[in-house]
Design a protein around this motif. Structure first.
Motif, PDB file in Angstrom:
ATOM      1  N   ASP A  16     -40.866 -66.663 -44.838  1.00 25.11           N
ATOM      2  CA  ASP A  16     -41.039 -66.723 -46.285  1.00 25.11           C
ATOM      3  C   ASP A  16     -39.722 -66.362 -46.971  1.00 25.11           C
ATOM      4  OD1 ASP A  16     -40.799 -63.950 -46.108  1.00 25.11           O
ATOM      5  OD2 ASP A  16     -42.901 -63.548 -46.591  1.00 25.11           O
ATOM      6  N   ALA A  17     -39.747 -66.361 -48.313  1.00 27.74           N
ATOM      7  CA  ALA A  17     -38.527 -66.140 -49.080  1.00 27.74           C
ATOM      8  C   ALA A  17     -37.945 -64.754 -48.832  1.00 27.74           C
ATOM      9  CB  ALA A  17     -38.824 -66.338 -50.568  1.00 27.74           C
ATOM     10  N   LYS A  18     -38.795 -63.736 -48.778  1.00 23.48           N
ATOM     11  CA  LYS A  18     -38.304 -62.372 -48.583  1.00 23.48           C
ATOM     12  C   LYS A  18     -37.629 -62.224 -47.226  1.00 23.48           C
ATOM     13  CE  LYS A  18     -39.692 -57.560 -49.284  1.00 23.48           C
ATOM     14  NZ  LYS A  18     -40.813 -56.658 -49.661  1.00 23.48           N
ATOM     15  N   GLY A  19     -38.214 -62.840 -46.208  1.00 23.84           N
ATOM     16  CA  GLY A  19     -37.597 -62.792 -44.892  1.00 23.84           C
ATOM     17  C   GLY A  19     -36.239 -63.456 -44.881  1.00 23.84           C
ATOM     18  N   LEU A  20     -36.111 -64.601 -45.563  1.00 23.16           N
ATOM     19  CA  LEU A  20     -34.831 -65.307 -45.591  1.00 23.16           C
ATOM     20  C   LEU A  20     -33.786 -64.526 -46.377  1.00 23.16           C
ATOM     21  CD1 LEU A  20     -33.323 -67.833 -44.690  1.00 23.16           C
ATOM     22  CD2 LEU A  20     -34.026 -68.928 -46.839  1.00 23.16           C
ATOM     23  N   VAL A  21     -34.192 -63.919 -47.490  1.00 26.38           N
ATOM     24  CA  VAL A  21     -33.261 -63.108 -48.279  1.00 26.38           C
ATOM     25  C   VAL A  21     -32.693 -61.962 -47.443  1.00 26.38           C
ATOM     26  CG1 VAL A  21     -33.152 -61.463 -50.199  1.00 26.38           C
ATOM     27  CG2 VAL A  21     -34.202 -63.702 -50.539  1.00 26.38           C
ATOM     28  N   ASN A  22     -33.503 -61.411 -46.549  1.00 27.03           N
ATOM     29  CA  ASN A  22     -33.093 -60.254 -45.733  1.00 27.03           C
ATOM     30  C   ASN A  22     -32.681 -60.618 -44.316  1.00 27.03           C
ATOM     31  OD1 ASN A  22     -33.657 -58.305 -47.774  1.00 27.03           O
ATOM     32  ND2 ASN A  22     -35.841 -58.446 -47.303  1.00 27.03           N
ATOM     33  N   VAL A  23     -32.451 -61.903 -44.046  1.00 32.03           N
ATOM     34  CA  VAL A  23     -32.292 -62.341 -42.657  1.00 32.03           C
ATOM     35  C   VAL A  23     -31.102 -61.700 -41.957  1.00 32.03           C
ATOM     36  CG1 VAL A  23     -30.958 -64.440 -43.213  1.00 32.03           C
ATOM     37  CG2 VAL A  23     -32.360 -64.346 -41.128  1.00 32.03           C
ATOM     38  N   GLU A  24     -30.005 -61.479 -42.670  1.00 37.04           N
ATOM     39  CA  GLU A  24     -28.837 -60.885 -42.020  1.00 37.04           C
ATOM     40  C   GLU A  24     -29.126 -59.452 -41.580  1.00 37.04           C
ATOM     41  OE1 GLU A  24     -28.705 -62.443 -44.964  1.00 37.04           O
ATOM     42  OE2 GLU A  24     -27.480 -64.227 -44.540  1.00 37.04           O
ATOM     43  N   GLN A  25     -29.830 -58.693 -42.418  1.00 34.40           N
ATOM     44  CA  GLN A  25     -30.172 -57.320 -42.068  1.00 34.40           C
ATOM     45  C   GLN A  25     -31.232 -57.281 -40.956  1.00 34.40           C
ATOM     46  OE1 GLN A  25     -30.127 -58.396 -45.420  1.00 34.40           O
ATOM     47  NE2 GLN A  25     -28.002 -57.675 -45.528  1.00 34.40           N
ATOM     48  N   ILE A  26     -32.149 -58.235 -40.976  1.00 38.32           N
ATOM     49  CA  ILE A  26     -33.162 -58.322 -39.924  1.00 38.32           C
ATOM     50  C   ILE A  26     -32.504 -58.586 -38.569  1.00 38.32           C
ATOM     51  CG2 ILE A  26     -35.050 -59.771 -39.061  1.00 38.32           C
ATOM     52  CD1 ILE A  26     -35.898 -60.094 -42.053  1.00 38.32           C
ATOM     53  N   ALA A  27     -31.525 -59.473 -38.562  1.00 41.53           N
ATOM     54  CA  ALA A  27     -30.862 -59.858 -37.310  1.00 41.53           C
ATOM     55  C   ALA A  27     -30.165 -58.688 -36.632  1.00 41.53           C
ATOM     56  CB  ALA A  27     -29.858 -60.978 -37.571  1.00 41.53           C
ATOM     57  N   THR A  28     -29.753 -57.696 -37.419  1.00 42.50           N
ATOM     58  CA  THR A  28     -29.007 -56.561 -36.861  1.00 42.50           C
ATOM     59  C   THR A  28     -29.796 -55.246 -36.923  1.00 42.50           C
ATOM     60  OG1 THR A  28     -27.938 -56.178 -39.014  1.00 42.50           O
ATOM     61  CG2 THR A  28     -26.776 -57.590 -37.439  1.00 42.50           C
ATOM     62  N   ALA A  29     -31.097 -55.341 -37.150  1.00 43.22           N
ATOM     63  CA  ALA A  29     -31.907 -54.135 -37.351  1.00 43.22           C
ATOM     64  C   ALA A  29     -32.135 -53.341 -36.073  1.00 43.22           C
ATOM     65  CB  ALA A  29     -33.254 -54.510 -37.972  1.00 43.22           C
ATOM     66  N   SER A  30     -31.921 -53.949 -34.919  1.00 46.31           N
ATOM     67  CA  SER A  30     -32.155 -53.267 -33.649  1.00 46.31           C
ATOM     68  C   SER A  30     -31.326 -53.917 -32.559  1.00 46.31           C
ATOM     69  CB  SER A  30     -33.645 -53.346 -33.271  1.00 46.31           C
ATOM     70  OG  SER A  30     -33.852 -52.986 -31.908  1.00 46.31           O
ATOM     71  N   ASP A  31     -30.892 -53.108 -31.609  1.00 46.80           N
ATOM     72  CA  ASP A  31     -30.199 -53.653 -30.446  1.00 46.80           C
ATOM     73  C   ASP A  31     -31.135 -54.464 -29.555  1.00 46.80           C
ATOM     74  OD1 ASP A  31     -27.779 -52.606 -31.190  1.00 46.80           O
ATOM     75  OD2 ASP A  31     -27.914 -50.833 -29.902  1.00 46.80           O
ATOM     76  N   ARG A  32     -32.436 -54.382 -29.816  1.00 54.87           N
ATOM     77  CA  ARG A  32     -33.401 -55.184 -29.059  1.00 54.87           C
ATOM     78  C   ARG A  32     -33.459 -56.634 -29.546  1.00 54.87           C
ATOM     79  NH1 ARG A  32     -37.256 -51.972 -26.212  1.00 54.87           N
ATOM     80  NH2 ARG A  32     -37.320 -49.781 -26.872  1.00 54.87           N
ATOM     81  N   MET A  33     -32.915 -56.926 -30.702  1.00 52.31           N
ATOM     82  CA  MET A  33     -33.046 -58.264 -31.281  1.00 52.31           C
ATOM     83  C   MET A  33     -32.419 -59.331 -30.372  1.00 52.31           C
ATOM     84  SD  MET A  33     -34.734 -58.730 -34.074  1.00 52.31           S
ATOM     85  CE  MET A  33     -33.985 -60.259 -34.640  1.00 52.31           C
ATOM     86  N   GLU A  34     -33.203 -60.385 -30.113  1.00 54.05           N
ATOM     87  CA  GLU A  34     -32.721 -61.478 -29.274  1.00 54.05           C
ATOM     88  C   GLU A  34     -32.746 -62.826 -29.983  1.00 54.05           C
ATOM     89  OE1 GLU A  34     -34.306 -61.681 -25.347  1.00 54.05           O
ATOM     90  OE2 GLU A  34     -34.034 -59.550 -24.952  1.00 54.05           O
ATOM     91  N   THR A  35     -33.703 -63.031 -30.895  1.00 56.27           N
ATOM     92  CA  THR A  35     -33.766 -64.324 -31.578  1.00 56.27           C
ATOM     93  C   THR A  35     -34.248 -64.166 -33.009  1.00 56.27           C
ATOM     94  OG1 THR A  35     -36.083 -64.861 -31.073  1.00 56.27           O
ATOM     95  CG2 THR A  35     -34.455 -65.478 -29.422  1.00 56.27           C
ATOM     96  N   LEU A  36     -33.805 -65.113 -33.849  1.00 55.95           N
ATOM     97  CA  LEU A  36     -34.406 -65.391 -35.143  1.00 55.95           C
ATOM     98  C   LEU A  36     -35.129 -66.725 -35.000  1.00 55.95           C
ATOM     99  CD1 LEU A  36     -31.445 -64.552 -37.548  1.00 55.95           C
ATOM    100  CD2 LEU A  36     -33.516 -63.187 -37.222  1.00 55.95           C
ATOM    101  N   ILE A  37     -36.370 -66.784 -35.463  1.00 57.31           N
ATOM    102  CA  ILE A  37     -37.190 -67.981 -35.312  1.00 57.31           C
ATOM    103  C   ILE A  37     -37.650 -68.450 -36.684  1.00 57.31           C
ATOM    104  CG2 ILE A  37     -39.261 -68.970 -34.255  1.00 57.31           C
ATOM    105  CD1 ILE A  37     -39.182 -66.506 -32.323  1.00 57.31           C
ATOM    106  N   PHE A  38     -37.517 -69.739 -36.951  1.00 55.12           N
ATOM    107  CA  PHE A  38     -38.001 -70.289 -38.208  1.00 55.12           C
ATOM    108  C   PHE A  38     -39.460 -70.681 -38.082  1.00 55.12           C
ATOM    109  CE2 PHE A  38     -38.402 -74.279 -40.877  1.00 55.12           C
ATOM    110  CZ  PHE A  38     -38.729 -73.583 -42.031  1.00 55.12           C
ATOM    111  N   GLY A  39     -40.285 -70.236 -39.051  1.00 58.23           N
ATOM    112  CA  GLY A  39     -41.697 -70.609 -39.100  1.00 58.23           C
ATOM    113  C   GLY A  39     -41.943 -71.616 -40.209  1.00 58.23           C
TER     114      GLY A  39
END
Length: 315
Positions: A146-169
């Motif tokens: 959704d829009a909120k997720g896209l607005v925050n996508v850069e911060q989401i991508a780096t929110a944890s060292d566990r992050m492996e993928t960003l997926i578009f829904g």
């Protein structure tokens, strides 16, 4: 499979050309999951499972993970329900406590803020500590829907060292944004270009800056092979690493598109060899096939060469 280019230490590069959705409510589909040619299978507790079947599906997924033999090269993931549902915490705790040693990552849907990732990370750490699992081994995949997720996508991508993928829904995103379409993964009339180019580019840039992968969502018209191929070619051209499949018939098409041709792989390997020879001799560039090859060309060729090796061309 693309190598990450972020500054932090990368997580394992798992194969994800095809990420196949397996409904947790179906014993038949769960049993078939290890035999599929998809690079990744994700056992789903969210959209493919009716609300009344959540608990039963969770138990089936735990049993499947504990009893089925998945090939060593296959990436195994399960998708929890969203953090704003009453199912999320039980999904995460029950499955990871009982079968956490059988999964590579947890897929988190409808991610809107870094806090969704941080909460999942902390819960996973608590479970790993309690069960004696290796702390941090289980990765996180985040769906942007959704829009909120896209607005925050850069911060989401780096929110944890566990992050492996960003997926578009695409389904939930289209509904949230107001795109006039009912086919998941389809295209609306009335726009001269591709209506998702901005989103795809932003997703890829956020993923690359974080050193992780970017994956496209499903194409629901599973009998439309030409449409699937067209959409898959588009996202590969924009730099994405893979795409979801929702029917076994889609897997070969998506794998094919995300695998370089043998000729392209051979050219990339030859370019790398020529560049290595030239730089070893003290030159800053090489001449290959009538073209000047420098460090930028090397990086592009290395990506294609790596994808071909992952596909087995070097065997």
């Amino acid at each position: 499979m693309s190598a990450p280019s972020g500054s932090r230490s990368p997580r394992p590069l798992r194969p994800r050309r095809t990420c196949h959705s397996v409904p947790g409510s179906s014993e038949k589909f769960l049993a078939k999951a290890p035999t599929l040619a998809a690079d990744q299978v994700f056992l789903d507790l969210e959209d493919s499972v009716a609300r009344s079947e959540k608990d039963a599906a969770r138990a089936r997924i735990i049993e499947a993970l504990k009893t089925l033999e998945f090939p060593a090269e296959k990436t195994v993931v399960f998708r929890v329900n969203g953090t704003d549902t009453p199912f999320y915490y039980r999904d995460l705790i029950d499955v990871v406590e009982q079968a956490g040693d059988k999964i590579h990552a947890v897929m988190l849907p409808k991610v809107q803020t870094p806090g969704d990732i941080e909460m999942t990370d902390k819960l996973l750490t608590q479970i790993e500590l309690a069960k004696g699992y290796e702390v941090g081994r289980i990765g996180i995949e985040a769906q942007i829907e959704d829009a909120k997720g896209l607005v925050n996508v850069e911060q989401i991508a780096t929110a944890s060292d566990r992050m492996e993928t960003l997926i578009f829904g695409p389904g939930d995103y289209s509904a949230a944004i107001g795109i006039p379409i009912t086919q998941i993964g389809g295209t609306p009339a009335g726009y001269p270009g591709d209506h998702l180019n901005y989103l795809y580019s932003r997703l890829v840039v956020a993923a690359r800056a974080a050193g992780i992968q970017a994956i496209d969502g499903p194409y629901a018209a599973f009998k439309d092979e030409e449409g699937l191929r067209t959409r898959t070619q588009l996202v590969r051209a924009l730099g994405l690493d893979g795409k979801w499949t929702i029917h076994p018939a889609q897997i070969d098409v998506v794998n094919e598109v995300f695998t370089p041709t043998k000729e392209a792989w051979e050219k990339a390997e030859a370019m790398l060899a020529a560049y290595h020879e030239a730089t070893e001799a003290g030159a800053g560039a090489a001449i290959f096939d009538g073209e000047m090859v420098d460090e930028a060309n090397r990086k592009m060729a290395e990506r294609i060469a790596g994808q071909g090796r992952a596909a087995g061309y070097a065997a």
